[in-house]
Design an enzyme around this catalytic site. Structure first.
Site, mmCIF file in Angstrom:
data_model
loop_
_atom_site.group_PDB
_atom_site.id
_atom_site.type_symbol
_atom_site.label_atom_id
_atom_site.label_comp_id
_atom_site.label_asym_id
_atom_site.label_seq_id
_atom_site.Cartn_x
_atom_site.Cartn_y
_atom_site.Cartn_z
ATOM 1 C CB SER A 189 -0.935 -0.004 1.209
ATOM 2 O OG SER A 189 -0.197 -0.128 2.401
ATOM 3 C CG HIS A 217 -4.314 -1.228 -0.553
ATOM 4 N ND1 HIS A 217 -4.812 0.064 -0.615
ATOM 5 C CD2 HIS A 217 -3.900 -1.412 0.722
ATOM 6 C CE1 HIS A 217 -4.677 0.631 0.570
ATOM 7 N NE2 HIS A 217 -4.134 -0.239 1.403
ATOM 8 C CE LYS A 248 -7.140 -0.911 2.854
ATOM 9 N NZ LYS A 248 -7.087 0.142 3.848
#
Ligand SMILES: Cc1ncc(COP(=O)(O)O)c(C=O)c1O
Length: 401
Positions: A189, A217, A248
């Site tokens: 990340s 991610h 996310k």
């Protein structure tokens, strides 16, 4: 002098030191939903270039509506832990959808991916086992291993970032270990780079090691359908354990999951302490996350839009004279050196209506402080061009370009 006063004094001194060093983090308050542009208290409209809202789902009407419907149907609270007072059917639906998305037999939800990661070594390993971790893995993995070691007395080791030869050596040295578990982020990340999954899997398989990938991610971001790192490399179904977040790309509310075999998920249900001693994900959050997965499955073209936005932003940044770290993800870091320089740049960008966070030590190594841009499918060309204009102005002011 009481202990409390001593602690207060020590903390206050350290906070003052953070301020002197220019590393004190100020919270920016937002008075609107997360989106490409938000209303920031005291600043007005600001373009956000530092959120994990990769697909623009945080405030998608369908996902918000699903959360409200979940609230109406299941109420506000889960009232206890799942095995004690019952599990809402929405959790089962969410877990089935998460497993389907990432290509595993089963999944188990947690209140965060931090919690999901934390559950793994401490629940699965014993003193006869070893876990090996990439040096740049997320803090939740590092802490999960620390916890696992202290509870189970398993062995652990760290290999240099992406150094599969070192991993190979460490696995060879661990030949006597009953279970060898290797863990890596799918997308790192702070770097925005993708793990070389084919090579990593090859090394693991050669040594009979299991692979645990944290795809926080990558879920919703990588692969033609947003199914993550495994889909990106055409290796769906090959990773033994996947953890990921619901906080996310998948709606951005909160929550996480472990996706793996039925037996592994069932064992976690029986024995993982964050499952046994902590309430389940609120039903409204589970309902939003489920709607996110369904929307992603229905409209995978959003992932292509995200990749196109990221490519555009990265290329334009290079044209302006910046040198972002190379990569193929929506995470675009620009290295600045000292922490104070990164924080200064983010402040100047914010003065121009662009919110990009500066990261310094200990989040990234000393001397490698950076501003990290995160692009979303929700950004329009106008948003990205306005942000790039601000980068150009600040870059000239700081003599970076
Ligand atoms: C790789 C990785 N794993 C885990 C987490 C934690 O996710 P959550 O917010 O769901 O706890 C993050 C969040 O920053 C992350 O980047």
């Amino acid at each position: 002098m009481t202990d409390t006063n001593h602690l207060e004094r020590r903390l206050t001194q350290q906070l003052e030191q953070f301020s002197r060093e220019g590393t004190y983090k100020h919270l920016n308050y937002i008075d609107s939903p997360q989106a490409a542009r938000v209303q920031m208290e005291g600043r007005g409209e600001v373009i956000i270039l530092s959120s994990n809202n990769y697909l623009g789902f945080s405030n998608h009407p369908e996902i918000v509506a699903a959360g409200k419907a979940g609230l109406d149907k299941f109420g506000a609270g889960t009232a206890s832990v799942r095995f004690i007072c019952g599990t809402h059917t929405i959790h089962r639906e969410l877990e089935e959808a998460a497993a389907r998305l990432v290509g595993t037999e089963a999944a188990l939800s947690f209140v965060s991916c931090w919690n999901a990661n934390e559950a793994l070594p401490a629940t699965l390993l014993t003193e006869r086992d070893i876990v090996l971790s990439d040096q740049l893995n997320h803090a939740s993995i590092i802490d999960a291993i620390r916890l696992g070691k202290s509870i189970t007395k398993c062995q652990s080791g760290v290999y240099r970032h992406g150094d599969f030869e070192e991993l190979d050596r460490k696995l060879a040295e661990a030949g006597d270990r009953e279970v060898k578990l290797v863990v890596s982020d799918g997308v790192f990340s702070m770097e925005g780079t993708i793990v070389d999954l084919p090579r990593l899997l090859e090394v693991c398989r050669r040594h009979g090691a299991l692979l645990w990938l944290d795809d926080s991610h990558a879920t919703g971001v990588l692969g033609p359908h947003g199914r993550g790192t495994a889909e990106h490399f055409g290796l769906l179904g090959q990773v033994d354990i996947i953890t990921s977040t619901l906080g996310k790309a998948l709606g951005g509310a909160a929550g996480g999951f472990v996706a793996s075999s039925k037996a592994l998920c069932d064992y976690l249900t029986q024995r993982a302490r964050p499952q046994l001693f902590s309430n389940a994900l609120p039903a409204t959050v589970a309902a939003s996350a489920l709607a996110s997965i369904r929307l992603l499955e229905r409209e995978p073209e959003r992932v292509g839009r995200l990749a196109e936005n990221a490519r555009y932003f990265r290329e334009r940044l290079v044209t302006l004279g910046f040198r972002p770290l190379p990569g193929d993800t929506p995470i675009v870091p620009v290295i600045l050196g000292e922490t104070a320089a990164a924080i200064r740049m983010s402040e100047l960008l914010l003065d121009r209506g662009v919110f990009v966070t500066g990261f310094g030590y200990p989040v990234v190594p000393q001397g490698e402080a950076r501003v990290r841009c995160q692009i979303s499918a929700a950004h329009t060309r106008e948003d990205l061009d306005a942000a790039l204009d601000a980068f150009a102005q600040v870059g000239r002011e700081l003599e970076l370009i």
